[in-house]
Design an enzyme around this catalytic site. Sequence first.
Site, mmCIF file in Angstrom:
data_model
loop_
_atom_site.group_PDB
_atom_site.id
_atom_site.type_symbol
_atom_site.label_atom_id
_atom_site.label_comp_id
_atom_site.label_asym_id
_atom_site.label_seq_id
_atom_site.Cartn_x
_atom_site.Cartn_y
_atom_site.Cartn_z
ATOM 1 N N SER A 210 7.849 6.594 0.749
ATOM 2 C CA SER A 210 7.753 6.003 2.077
ATOM 3 C C SER A 210 8.412 6.915 3.119
ATOM 4 O O SER A 210 8.001 8.054 3.296
ATOM 5 C CB SER A 210 8.375 4.601 2.069
ATOM 6 O OG SER A 210 8.041 3.882 3.230
ATOM 7 N N ASP A 338 -2.466 -0.358 0.981
ATOM 8 C CA ASP A 338 -1.087 -0.318 1.458
ATOM 9 C C ASP A 338 -1.058 -0.603 2.963
ATOM 10 O O ASP A 338 -1.601 0.171 3.749
ATOM 11 C CB ASP A 338 -0.487 1.049 1.163
ATOM 12 C CG ASP A 338 0.989 1.170 1.522
ATOM 13 O OD1 ASP A 338 1.537 0.237 2.140
ATOM 14 O OD2 ASP A 338 1.590 2.203 1.178
ATOM 15 N N HIS A 367 2.564 -1.182 -1.433
ATOM 16 C CA HIS A 367 3.517 -0.188 -0.944
ATOM 17 C C HIS A 367 4.645 -0.028 -1.959
ATOM 18 O O HIS A 367 5.414 -0.961 -2.209
ATOM 19 C CB HIS A 367 4.084 -0.636 0.409
ATOM 20 C CG HIS A 367 4.929 0.418 1.075
ATOM 21 N ND1 HIS A 367 4.397 1.582 1.569
ATOM 22 C CD2 HIS A 367 6.275 0.482 1.306
ATOM 23 C CE1 HIS A 367 5.359 2.316 2.105
ATOM 24 N NE2 HIS A 367 6.497 1.675 1.943
#
Length: 408
Positions: A210, A338, A367
């Site tokens: 991320s 996502d 995610h």
Amino acid sequence: MAETLDELGLFEEKMLTYTSSLAIFVGVSVAALTYYLIRVVKKPLLITGSSRCADFLQRRCPVLVQEYYPTVWCFTSRAHTIVCSVLAELTTWKLPPYRREILDMPDGGELHLDWLEHHSNSHHDNRTRPIIIILPGMSGHSGSHYIINLAKATSKKGYRSAVYNHRGSNGVKLKNNRYYCAADTTDLQHVVAHIRSLYPDAPLMAVGASLGGMIIFNYLAKFGKDCGLVAAMVMSMPWNTFKTTESLEEPLNRLLFNKYLTFGLTQHLRQNREVFDKDSRVDVDHALKSSTIAEYDERFTIKVFGFESVDHFYTLASACYKVSRVQIPLLSLNAADDVFAPLCSIPTEEIKKNPNIALVVTSHGGHIGFGDWLFPSRESFMDKLYQQYVDAVFKYGQEGHIEAHVQK
């Protein structure tokens, strides 16, 4: 006799009801399983501008040519993301035997590296043992379940890892008013230089999830071949910060994710407000009232880092504008569902033009989820791909497009 007949009739009625219910249940289950096997279970999509890279990855990373079975009871990416995260946290019992190293930064701040060593001499000695820097996401740290999994997997493969805890994370207070964001690569540059000074003969790789992936990508784009790394991998990295923001502003995403993450950011600011109360650039009270990440960035992030505006910050943070600048092997793993990295935000055409980048897209996974079959506590697709890729880099790099970088 009449009572017996009545009881028999009642029994037959109950059996008929039970049989009908069972038939409905079986029918629905078969339909759901059929849909799952036909529409959900698919091989990952591999996109790269190099046929040599594609052949190398498919040969050395078997999960790329096998069907991926996403967690069956997660019907949406949101559920996949939340359930996998919550259950995985509940099943994380203890930390690995990290060794903490505290880095004093040039600006007076402090950064913590949590090392997980591997002392076996079966493949490498201490001098040449490959090292992987692991960067967590926005609210992650060395105690997050997915980071623990990556660190343990690194050790299991015979390598050494150093978890890069963002400034002030993991319960550690900030030492000054220097923070972290996706567009700032200064701390990573310092960490890479530090580790290379400790182990100049050890190949060094960086892996990030991320926001951690965004920092790595921006670092690669900034320094090119001089980045000091032989390869990198990013998971669930948002490619376009503008589109990520739009997605997180959607009503359901705003409720499930945006508010939660913003709460974490404001809590972190509240815990460290003494170092910012004296900073004339920031109105701490106003920033603490933020209800979305965009508001927080406008009231706090751009002030601390000196960006001209939120648009200026998001442009600098977005990987999609810098695809051509990456000059070492980079593997990116994304899920098509996502909400943090919508499929439409991934610059696939630009990626095809850069032979250094390989993009893997799964049809589902959420995610940082990528749960596998029934239990999110077991090894995920992300974990499997990670282990196979690091082995591909460090053991078989001479076969693929990373040869020159590893030998260097």
